[in-house]
Scaffold this active site. Structure first.
Site, PDB file in Angstrom:
ATOM      1  N   ASP A  69      -5.119  -5.685  -7.347  1.00  0.00           N
ATOM      2  CA  ASP A  69      -4.217  -6.272  -8.343  1.00  0.00           C
ATOM      3  C   ASP A  69      -4.648  -7.701  -8.657  1.00  0.00           C
ATOM      4  O   ASP A  69      -5.337  -8.344  -7.862  1.00  0.00           O
ATOM      5  CB  ASP A  69      -2.779  -6.305  -7.810  1.00  0.00           C
ATOM      6  CG  ASP A  69      -2.243  -4.912  -7.550  1.00  0.00           C
ATOM      7  OD1 ASP A  69      -2.740  -3.957  -8.172  1.00  0.00           O
ATOM      8  OD2 ASP A  69      -1.329  -4.799  -6.700  1.00  0.00           O
TER       9      ASP A  69
HETATM   10  N1  URA Z   1      -2.299  -2.023  -2.867  1.00  0.00           N
HETATM   11  C1  URA Z   1      -1.636  -2.821  -3.725  1.00  0.00           C
HETATM   12  O1  URA Z   1      -0.433  -2.728  -3.875  1.00  0.00           O
HETATM   13  N2  URA Z   1      -2.346  -3.722  -4.431  1.00  0.00           N
HETATM   14  C2  URA Z   1      -3.676  -3.880  -4.295  1.00  0.00           C
HETATM   15  O2  URA Z   1      -4.260  -4.739  -4.958  1.00  0.00           O
HETATM   16  C3  URA Z   1      -4.344  -3.045  -3.400  1.00  0.00           C
HETATM   17  C4  URA Z   1      -3.636  -2.115  -2.691  1.00  0.00           C
END
Ligand code: URA
Length: 239
Positions: free
Chosen positions: A106
């Site tokens: 993310d």
């Molecule tokens: N899980 C998440 O919620 N975000 C990420 O960036 C990676 C795994």
């Protein structure tokens, strides 16, 4: 790898465009196995040929494997019109056609991101069937409990999405390590939110058996070694 045109070999390595190769050939700047190259159409096996450009040996790499310590605020994408991407962070000398982030972190997640142009390895690394585990460090907005860890271990169901059983180890009041081999959208955040905890920060520490090189500051990167490339697909796991 088979035979490839010299101009193709050099452009694939981001050493020279086809036009630049043509002009360097005219100037006598390119040799292969000690012989001057006369035409851009000449073909060689890049795995075995000793290629020199302006006196410098070309280190041919079929694929690139880059470990980046992804900073927050940057997209795990190749291109975006508004927000900087992880590919934008790479300098021109290393950037080449086909590089992409293998899997998404993310925008606000930090840590180990693999950037490569090897689609087959990326596919294997991301497929849950390959059982390549990824380790995350999460900080939450509340104290984590043994009961939360038990729910993770049982396999969390969140609306119509279900997650495979996952190991979660509490490492501090609000902190935990979580290991997953799936890569569902916002997976770790959703797993915590389904037990009533909000993730405040998330960092990926390991893929397969390869840990993030902690000497890399956020936004920095380095190439993986041969043995690290193999370790990416390791099924070893456990916190
Ligand atoms: N899980 C998440 O919620 N975000 C990420 O960036 C990676 C795994």
């Amino acid at each position: 790898m088979g035979l490839l045109r010299i101009d193709k070999i050099l452009s694939s390595q981001n050493i020279a465009t086809r036009t630049e190769t043509k002009s360097m050939i005219k100037k006598g700047l390119i040799t292969v196995n000690g012989e001057l190259v006369k035409r851009p159409e000449e073909k060689y096996d890049p795995d075995t040929a000793v290629i020199n450009v302006a006196g410098k040996r070309v280190d041919f790499k079929k694929y690139l494997y880059i470990m980046m310590n992804k900073p927050a605020g940057v997209l795990s994408a190749s291109r975006d019109n508004y927000t900087p991407t992880v590919i934008d962070l790479l300098p021109d000398e290393i950037k080449r056609e086909g590089l992409f982030p293998a899997g998404r972190l993310d925008k606000d997640t930090t840590g180990f991101l693999l950037i490569t142009d090897d689609g087959e390895l990326a596919h294997k690394m991301l497929s849950p069937k390959s059982h390549v585990y990824k380790l995350y460090e999460a900080e939450c907005d509340r104290k984590l409990t043994k009961q939360d860890a038990r729910k993770f271990a049982e396999g969390i169901v969140c609306g119509d999405i279900s997650f495979l059983p996952a190991e979660m180890k509490i490492t501090g009041e609000n902190k935990a390590l979580v290991e997953i081999c799936e890569g569902k959208f916002h997976q770790v955040k959703k797993m915590f939110s389904s037990v009533g905890a909000e993730v405040i920060s998330l960092k990926r520490l390991r893929i397969g058996e390869i840990f993030l090189d902690e000497s890399l500051k956020q936004g920095e990167f380095r190439e993986l070694t041969e043995s690290e490339i193999k370790g990416i697909l390791s099924r070893k796991h456990g916190i």
